[in-house]
Every structure is written in C-alpha cells, then in structure tokens.
Scaffold this motif. Structure first.
Motif, PDB file in Angstrom:
ATOM      1  N   LYS A  24      -8.333  -9.672   7.066  1.00 14.38           N
ATOM      2  CA  LYS A  24      -7.037  -9.450   7.711  1.00 14.38           C
ATOM      3  C   LYS A  24      -6.358 -10.772   8.060  1.00 14.38           C
ATOM      4  N   TRP A  25      -7.132 -11.774   8.432  1.00 15.34           N
ATOM      5  CA  TRP A  25      -6.549 -13.083   8.710  1.00 15.34           C
ATOM      6  C   TRP A  25      -6.108 -13.778   7.427  1.00 15.34           C
ATOM      7  N   TYR A  26      -6.818 -13.500   6.326  1.00 16.99           N
ATOM      8  CA  TYR A  26      -6.521 -14.148   5.045  1.00 16.99           C
ATOM      9  C   TYR A  26      -6.123 -13.084   4.023  1.00 16.99           C
ATOM     10  N   ALA A  27      -5.141 -12.266   4.363  1.00 25.78           N
ATOM     11  CA  ALA A  27      -4.769 -11.145   3.504  1.00 25.78           C
ATOM     12  C   ALA A  27      -4.265 -11.597   2.141  1.00 25.78           C
ATOM     13  N   ASP A  28      -3.730 -12.830   2.045  1.00 23.52           N
ATOM     14  CA  ASP A  28      -3.250 -13.324   0.763  1.00 23.52           C
ATOM     15  C   ASP A  28      -4.336 -14.012  -0.048  1.00 23.52           C
ATOM     16  N   GLN A  63       2.742  -7.270   5.881  1.00 21.43           N
ATOM     17  CA  GLN A  63       3.653  -7.427   4.768  1.00 21.43           C
ATOM     18  C   GLN A  63       2.895  -7.402   3.445  1.00 21.43           C
ATOM     19  N   GLN A  64       1.707  -8.031   3.430  1.00 25.16           N
ATOM     20  CA  GLN A  64       0.900  -8.058   2.226  1.00 25.16           C
ATOM     21  C   GLN A  64       0.525  -6.649   1.790  1.00 25.16           C
ATOM     22  N   GLY A  65       0.234  -5.771   2.779  1.00 25.50           N
ATOM     23  CA  GLY A  65      -0.209  -4.423   2.444  1.00 25.50           C
ATOM     24  C   GLY A  65       0.894  -3.386   2.445  1.00 25.50           C
ATOM     25  N   GLN A  66       2.155  -3.796   2.558  1.00 26.83           N
ATOM     26  CA  GLN A  66       3.249  -2.844   2.725  1.00 26.83           C
ATOM     27  C   GLN A  66       3.353  -1.883   1.547  1.00 26.83           C
ATOM     28  N   ASN A  67       3.210  -2.400   0.331  1.00 27.80           N
ATOM     29  CA  ASN A  67       3.345  -1.565  -0.847  1.00 27.80           C
ATOM     30  C   ASN A  67       2.007  -1.235  -1.485  1.00 27.80           C
ATOM     31  N   ALA A  68       0.924  -1.551  -0.791  1.00 23.47           N
ATOM     32  CA  ALA A  68      -0.406  -1.301  -1.336  1.00 23.47           C
ATOM     33  C   ALA A  68      -0.919   0.056  -0.866  1.00 23.47           C
ATOM     34  N   PRO A  69      -1.944   0.589  -1.526  1.00 21.17           N
ATOM     35  CA  PRO A  69      -2.526   1.854  -1.071  1.00 21.17           C
ATOM     36  C   PRO A  69      -3.042   1.742   0.364  1.00 21.17           C
ATOM     37  N   ASP A  70      -3.000   2.837   1.085  1.00 18.76           N
ATOM     38  CA  ASP A  70      -3.500   2.893   2.462  1.00 18.76           C
ATOM     39  C   ASP A  70      -4.196   4.232   2.624  1.00 18.76           C
ATOM     40  N   LEU A  71      -5.455   4.299   2.198  1.00 17.76           N
ATOM     41  CA  LEU A  71      -6.192   5.556   2.191  1.00 17.76           C
ATOM     42  C   LEU A  71      -7.143   5.608   3.375  1.00 17.76           C
ATOM     43  N   ALA A  72      -7.053   6.694   4.134  1.00 15.46           N
ATOM     44  CA  ALA A  72      -8.043   6.973   5.158  1.00 15.46           C
ATOM     45  C   ALA A  72      -9.351   7.369   4.472  1.00 15.46           C
ATOM     46  N   ASP A  97      -8.445  -3.763  -2.303  1.00 12.55           N
ATOM     47  CA  ASP A  97      -7.407  -3.685  -3.333  1.00 12.55           C
ATOM     48  C   ASP A  97      -7.144  -2.228  -3.718  1.00 12.55           C
ATOM     49  N   LEU A  98      -8.208  -1.450  -3.820  1.00 16.47           N
ATOM     50  CA  LEU A  98      -8.075  -0.057  -4.251  1.00 16.47           C
ATOM     51  C   LEU A  98      -7.573   0.857  -3.141  1.00 16.47           C
ATOM     52  N   PHE A  99      -8.115   0.669  -1.920  1.00 21.81           N
ATOM     53  CA  PHE A  99      -7.901   1.656  -0.871  1.00 21.81           C
ATOM     54  C   PHE A  99      -7.134   1.131   0.337  1.00 21.81           C
ATOM     55  N   GLY A 100      -6.845  -0.168   0.396  1.00 21.10           N
ATOM     56  CA  GLY A 100      -6.023  -0.707   1.474  1.00 21.10           C
ATOM     57  C   GLY A 100      -6.828  -1.369   2.574  1.00 21.10           C
ATOM     58  N   LEU A 101      -6.124  -2.133   3.429  1.00 22.90           N
ATOM     59  CA  LEU A 101      -6.738  -2.877   4.527  1.00 22.90           C
ATOM     60  C   LEU A 101      -6.874  -2.114   5.849  1.00 22.90           C
ATOM     61  N   GLY A 143     -12.886  -1.388   7.386  1.00 23.51           N
ATOM     62  CA  GLY A 143     -14.240  -1.367   7.926  1.00 23.51           C
ATOM     63  C   GLY A 143     -15.020  -0.130   7.535  1.00 23.51           C
ATOM     64  N   VAL A 144     -14.477   1.043   7.845  1.00 22.69           N
ATOM     65  CA  VAL A 144     -15.213   2.277   7.555  1.00 22.69           C
ATOM     66  C   VAL A 144     -15.222   2.576   6.063  1.00 22.69           C
ATOM     67  N   ASN A 145     -14.157   2.214   5.348  1.00 20.13           N
ATOM     68  CA  ASN A 145     -14.162   2.430   3.900  1.00 20.13           C
ATOM     69  C   ASN A 145     -15.232   1.583   3.228  1.00 20.13           C
ATOM     70  N   TYR A 146     -15.369   0.333   3.677  1.00 22.45           N
ATOM     71  CA  TYR A 146     -16.438  -0.493   3.135  1.00 22.45           C
ATOM     72  C   TYR A 146     -17.806   0.080   3.512  1.00 22.45           C
ATOM     73  N   GLY A 147     -17.905   0.667   4.702  1.00 21.26           N
ATOM     74  CA  GLY A 147     -19.155   1.291   5.100  1.00 21.26           C
ATOM     75  C   GLY A 147     -19.566   2.412   4.170  1.00 21.26           C
ATOM     76  N   PHE A 148     -18.605   3.239   3.764  1.00 21.10           N
ATOM     77  CA  PHE A 148     -18.913   4.305   2.809  1.00 21.10           C
ATOM     78  C   PHE A 148     -19.350   3.716   1.473  1.00 21.10           C
ATOM     79  N   LEU A 149     -18.718   2.622   1.065  1.00 15.96           N
ATOM     80  CA  LEU A 149     -19.116   1.975  -0.181  1.00 15.96           C
ATOM     81  C   LEU A 149     -20.526   1.408  -0.071  1.00 15.96           C
ATOM     82  N   ALA A 150     -20.867   0.866   1.098  1.00 17.49           N
ATOM     83  CA  ALA A 150     -22.186   0.258   1.290  1.00 17.49           C
ATOM     84  C   ALA A 150     -23.315   1.277   1.274  1.00 17.49           C
ATOM     85  N   LEU A 151     -23.003   2.574   1.360  1.00 16.83           N
ATOM     86  CA  LEU A 151     -24.052   3.573   1.204  1.00 16.83           C
ATOM     87  C   LEU A 151     -24.736   3.437  -0.159  1.00 16.83           C
ATOM     88  N   GLY A 152     -24.007   2.853  -1.117  1.00 16.17           N
ATOM     89  CA  GLY A 152     -24.621   2.587  -2.407  1.00 16.17           C
ATOM     90  C   GLY A 152     -25.783   1.622  -2.299  1.00 16.17           C
TER      91      GLY A 152
END
Length: 392
Positions: free
Chosen positions: A126-130, A199-208, A330-334, A338-347
């Motif tokens: 989040k601090w280095y979104a670019d 601003q970086q994520g304005q047009n990017a996906p934002d999936l819960a 990149d796929l699911f938004g910022l 945290g929790v989205n990465y947690g679901f991925l880490a179940l792998g």
C-alpha cells in the motif's frame, strides 16, 4: 510516494520482521539437532516441519482477515507473540513428546509467521502501490537471508548450549525484533501515500474475498501455489543428509542451507523486481520451468552440484512466493489484500501436507519425478490464468 521517510521506515521494519520468519527455508539445519535433543524419529521431525508450514497457510488467512479489519499493527504484534512464544515453549517440551512439540511449537510458530507475513506484505504494497514488486522484493530478500541467519545461530548457540537453549534464545530475539518491527507498521490512509495508492487502484479490480473465491483465477492460483512446494519441501528437511550421501563432507553439507538461503534471498529480490517490468505471469512461468529443470538436475547431482541444484530450486521457489502477492493484488485489488492473500496461502498448507506425504511414501528417486511433475502442473495452472476485466 516511496521516497517518504514513513514509507522507508515501514519497509525497513517489514524487512527486519521477515528476517526471522523464513523458518521453512532453514529447517534442514534444525532437523538433526531436534531429533537428537528430543528423541524424535525422522517422520516425527519432518511432520513438525510440515505442520509448521501448514499452520502458516492457515494463519495467513486468519492474519490477513485481522490485518484488513484492524490494521497491520495488531496483527503483527499478535504474530510476534505467537512466533516468539512458540520458540520459547519448544525449550520446555519433554523429550519423546512429539505431539506436545507439534502443539507447543509447530502450530504457534507457523501461525505467528503467517500473522506477520500478510501484515508486512499488504502494508508495504500500500505504501509502494506503484512499485509493488520492488516492495515485496526488499522484504522478501530479508526472509530469504533468514536461512543463513538460522544456520549460523543454530550452529553457534545450539552447538554450544543445546537446542533447548537455542530455541529459547531465538524466541527472545523474535519477541524483541518482530514486536518492535510490527509496532512500526501502519497503513498509509490519510497521507499522500494513501491518496496515491487509491489513485493507483481506481480502475483496478476490487474483489472482496467472497467474490474472489467465485473466480476461476483464484482456484488456478491456489493450485499453482500448492504445486510449487514439492520441488523444495520434498527435500529441504533432509538436505544435509542428502548432500552427505551424495559425496559432500558432513561438515560442509551445512553450506547447502547457506547457499540455498542466499539463492532464496536473490529470488525474492530479483523476481518481483523483474515482474514489475516483464509482467507477473511471464516471470512466474519462467520460475515454474526453472523448478522443473532444477528438479531434473537435482536428481542426478553429486558433490557440490547438490548445493548448486538445491540453490536453483530455492531461487525459483522463493521467487514464486515473492511474486505471488503482487500477482494476487494485480488480479483482485489492494483493498482486501490481506485476507485475499491469506486464502491464496492456503495453497502452502496443501503443498506442505502433500510434500510430507510424498516424503514418507515415496523412495528418493520417485520424489524427483513427483517434484518435476508438480512443477509442470503448476506451469499449466499459471498459463491458464487470465486477467479479470477492470471495473468501469
């Protein structure tokens, strides 16, 4: 954005925390001393490692949820307490009590590492979104170097005072360093960094999370993460004995862990940085090809070539682990990183348990075939991932 003093402080704190969370990369140096100190057999000690990595995957989900709900600082402080507490508790486990060791050490240490990981990764992104790849690379290189740190610490403290004192001392260091680092973590909301991230994520996906779990992309990424584990985790707990059997002097075999740690650090630094320029998917594809080629080379390596082949595997595995968080956002938004990465880490949990089963059921030659097959299957999964449509 990334030139602000606060951003640099968060990045430095995250790197300090990650230096003490790379236990899986260094478990080979723990394996034999733990067996000797506690009277465990190979299967019991390997299962302690597998449960630690499995708890890490589950903890990333819980820690990610806490990070998104309360912020990185509470999640990080709780993670520091669990990680350091698990190491301190290991010092008091009676000999021969493998189940107590798993409950007192493997589960809290794995959960604690996992509570810290999404706190650091989501915060620095989040601090280095670019420059998300750069930020995850800087913190990732510290995690990669943790293998060298643990090797040196175990050899000095464990060799001089025994593993119980070593565990207790490591726990104290973790409580101090990870606790102090977690206290620095803070999301950039309300600052110039926060506005730039928005601003970086304005047009990017934002999936819960519920939305993400319904996508094909998530399940392909989950499978890819699980399939990246066996090429390394099938062998890393026994890397010292493997190197010794293949012609390395037993005292020099510990260099496999150090060299593998250096390669891991290089992968965590270089691969996210390269993915900022070449694209996440292209870099991930190359890393899975590297895991397949490294598995083939490792099967026939002898002498110092064992260390070289193992280093290639740790480079690719750690590079994949470092690129995945940025690929995930990149796929699911910022906003729910945290929790989205947690679901991925179940792998990681699935891959760890798969690797443990393979290490117990398969002879060494078959493990190499299984490792290569998993890497190629992971490559197919990554290839099939397509970007989500951006929101209007």
């Amino acid at each position: 954005m990334h030139t602000q003093p606060r951003a640099k402080a968060v990045l430095a704190a995250g790197a300090a925390v990650q230096l003490l969370t790379g236990i899986p990369a260094a478990w080979g140096v723990f394996q034999k001393p733990v067996m000797e100190e506690y009277g465990f057999d190979r299967g019991q000690t390997t299962l302690a490692f597998a449960l630690l990595v499995a708890a890490y995957g589950l903890g990333c989900l819980l820690g990610g949820w806490l990070q998104d709900a309360k912020g990185p600082r509470p999640a990080g402080l709780l993670g520091a307490a669990l990680l350091g507490g698990g190491f301190v508790a290991a010092a008091f486990v009676p000999a021969g009590q493998a189940a107590v060791f798993w409950l007192a050490f493997s589960l809290p240490a794995g959960l604690g590492s996992a509570f810290l990981a999404p706190s650091v990764l989501a915060c620095v992104q989040k601090w280095y979104a670019d420059k998300k790849g750069f930020a995850t690379g800087v913190t990732g290189v510290a995690m990669g170097l943790s293998g060298a740190f643990f090797t040196l610490f175990v050899r000095l403290a464990g060799g001089a005072f025994g593993m119980r004192i070593c565990f207790g001392a490591l726990g104290g260091v973790m409580l101090a360093v990870c606790g102090a680092g977690a206290a620095v973590l803070q999301n950039p909301s309300g600052s110039a960094a926060g506005r730039a991230a928005a601003q970086q994520g304005q047009n990017a996906p934002d999936l819960a999370p519920k939305q993400m779990l319904r996508t094909r992309q998530y399940w392909l990424c989950l499978a890819a993460v699980a399939l990246a584990a066996p090429p390394v985790l099938l062998f890393s707990p026994e890397i010292l004995s493997i190197a010794a059997r293949r012609g390395m002097d037993e005292n020099l075999a510990q260099w496999c862990v150090v060299i593998g740690s250096a390669a891991s650090a290089a992968g965590r630094l270089f691969c996210p940085f390269a993915s900022d320029r070449l694209g996440r998917k292209r870099v991930l594809g190359a890393l899975y090809l590297g895991l397949a080629a490294g598995s083939a080379a490792f099967a026939f390596a002898g002498g110092w070539w064992v260390a070289a082949a193992y280093a290639a595997l740790t480079f690719c595995y750690s590079g994949e682990a470092a690129v995945e968080p940025a690929f995930n956002t990149d796929l699911f938004g910022l906003p729910h990183a945290g929790v989205n990465y947690g679901f991925l880490a179940l792998g990681m949990s699935a891959g760890s348990l798969l690797s443990y089963a393979g290490s117990q059921l398969l002879p060494m030659a078959a493990r190499h075939w299984a490792a290569g097959a998993c890497a190629l299957a992971g490559l197919i999964c990554v290839t099939l991932v397509k970007p989500l449509l951006k929101r209007p």
